[in-house]
Design an enzyme around this catalytic site. Sequence first.
Site, mmCIF file in Angstrom:
data_model
loop_
_atom_site.group_PDB
_atom_site.id
_atom_site.type_symbol
_atom_site.label_atom_id
_atom_site.label_comp_id
_atom_site.label_asym_id
_atom_site.label_seq_id
_atom_site.Cartn_x
_atom_site.Cartn_y
_atom_site.Cartn_z
ATOM 1 N N TRP A 104 2.656 1.767 -3.349
ATOM 2 C CA TRP A 104 1.650 2.077 -4.374
ATOM 3 C C TRP A 104 1.447 3.583 -4.491
ATOM 4 O O TRP A 104 1.132 4.101 -5.559
ATOM 5 C CB TRP A 104 0.336 1.392 -4.018
ATOM 6 C CG TRP A 104 -0.822 1.745 -4.905
ATOM 7 C CD1 TRP A 104 -1.148 1.199 -6.124
ATOM 8 C CD2 TRP A 104 -1.827 2.755 -4.656
ATOM 9 N NE1 TRP A 104 -2.280 1.785 -6.626
ATOM 10 C CE2 TRP A 104 -2.715 2.742 -5.754
ATOM 11 C CE3 TRP A 104 -2.051 3.648 -3.614
ATOM 12 C CZ2 TRP A 104 -3.818 3.592 -5.825
ATOM 13 C CZ3 TRP A 104 -3.143 4.495 -3.690
ATOM 14 C CH2 TRP A 104 -4.002 4.465 -4.782
ATOM 15 N N HIS A 105 1.675 4.303 -3.394
ATOM 16 C CA HIS A 105 1.417 5.734 -3.398
ATOM 17 C C HIS A 105 2.403 6.522 -4.241
ATOM 18 O O HIS A 105 2.082 7.627 -4.688
ATOM 19 C CB HIS A 105 1.430 6.277 -1.963
ATOM 20 C CG HIS A 105 0.171 6.014 -1.214
ATOM 21 N ND1 HIS A 105 -0.077 4.833 -0.552
ATOM 22 C CD2 HIS A 105 -0.940 6.778 -1.027
ATOM 23 C CE1 HIS A 105 -1.266 4.888 0.015
ATOM 24 N NE2 HIS A 105 -1.810 6.052 -0.257
ATOM 25 N N GLY A 106 3.595 6.012 -4.457
ATOM 26 C CA GLY A 106 4.527 6.794 -5.249
ATOM 27 C C GLY A 106 5.873 6.133 -5.410
ATOM 28 O O GLY A 106 6.220 5.189 -4.693
ATOM 29 N N VAL B 269 0.840 -1.197 0.000
ATOM 30 C CA VAL B 269 0.000 0.000 0.000
ATOM 31 C C VAL B 269 0.872 1.244 0.000
ATOM 32 O O VAL B 269 0.616 2.218 -0.716
ATOM 33 C CB VAL B 269 -0.934 0.009 1.229
ATOM 34 C CG1 VAL B 269 -1.612 1.373 1.383
ATOM 35 C CG2 VAL B 269 -1.988 -1.084 1.108
#
Length: 487
Positions: free
Chosen positions: A327-329, A324
């Site tokens: 996944w953000h960056g 997670v």
Amino acid sequence: MLFNSYDFLFLFLPVALAGYFLLGRTKKNGLANVWLIFASLVFYAYWDWQFLPVLLVSMIGNYFFAGRIQTAFAAGCRRACHRWFLLGIAFDLGMLGYYKYMSFFVKNLDRLGFGLPIPDIALPLGISFFTITQLLYLYDSYKGVARDHDPVRYALFVSFFPHLLAGPILYHRQMMHQFADEKLRRFDWENFVRGAVFFTIGLAKKCLVADALAIYVNDGWAHLSTLSLFTGWLVAISYMLQLYFDFSGYSDMAVGLARMMNLSIPINFKAPYRATSLITFWQRWHISLTNAITACVYYPMLQALGNRTLMRSVLAASVTLFLVGIWHGAGWTFVVFALLNAVGLAVNYVWRAKGGHMPKIYARVLLLLFVLMFLVFFRAPSLCDAGQMLAILGGAQGVFWPQKVTALASHLGLVLTPGNVPGDLLPKGIFAISLLLVAFAPPSQDLVKRLHPGTRLFCFAPFVLGMLFAVAVLQFSSVTQFLYFQF
């Protein structure tokens, strides 16, 4: 196109809604869905039409792979089903990896002496969201849950403009039956009003709170060397508030837009800063992502590990939350952000399994401090900047006191160093109100539920919401994009 813009609010939205409901009244009311697809693609291309082919290729590719998976599943050919599923995952991760992570990967290889040219790859807007939405559809097709493969409903499921750019993340089983229901294509005043209330609350969160705090936050991060202990903490806390009101504001607007069209999409936030553990925090923050990754990564991984034990549960949960995080960056700050959450979740699991307990107030403060720390990495442009901000929060750049405090201290015989606290750019009223809202206000969905005739809240709602809407629209001159558009 931004929800908080004149073009969207006074041109695109009225035309999109009018076309949808007018076509919904015709004998061929399935054209209403086609109209929404067209409107959604225009909405996406408005920002930068060069990204539209990426979205279309992703949609067509996933539709093809999902069709092959469903055909193989129906025929009982598990090997072919598995093969097409892996090819679909490779297709999606390949596109996401190229556009989102390739530059980061090559940069790090270049630092190791490989001498590779660093590609200049623009990140297509919303690629993280429309990719994970389609990965979920492939997964449910593989499990035999997804069976509706109508091309129009599938295209609308992926491109539906309220959720396209920053969620909430949708499941096919939540949406396909709604897109197929002809009754939902007829205008409904109650749904429209509730949707408008949701939208107004979200618009106020974004324009009146998040954007006001953004000026102070951006200035603080741009001038780290000038921050002291107090201003550092104010900048860090302001970013916590800005991110929450920005992202939850977008989610509220998305829910409201869908409700105006008689469609229900998931709620994404439920007072996350009132959580008392990291586990419950992620159950309240970006709920659609947490649910998706739990269903498709955590449970399959736990099943693959065999008999469920504490350590296996900790491992599966930590790996899931790490995914997670990244996944953000693409960047080392996001890697550290992911690691902090993975380790924090592991500690949380062990503490809970061992019967650990502390008073709620202490648990809440401890969680907020931990969230503030990992959001420093989430916001920081680099690891060096993140390290400097953490040092500032520890007092490394000095402690300066407000003039009133130093004056009072001098009467007591104490000598304190005066300084500029909290700073001219901090909107003190908005800062105080946002703290109160986070601490005490009910979630948006609870407010909307309470709005029904006969209640005291219903009597004042039109006036309050009208004022909020008008003031928020007046802020469009300083319009800013949503923070989660960057991820």
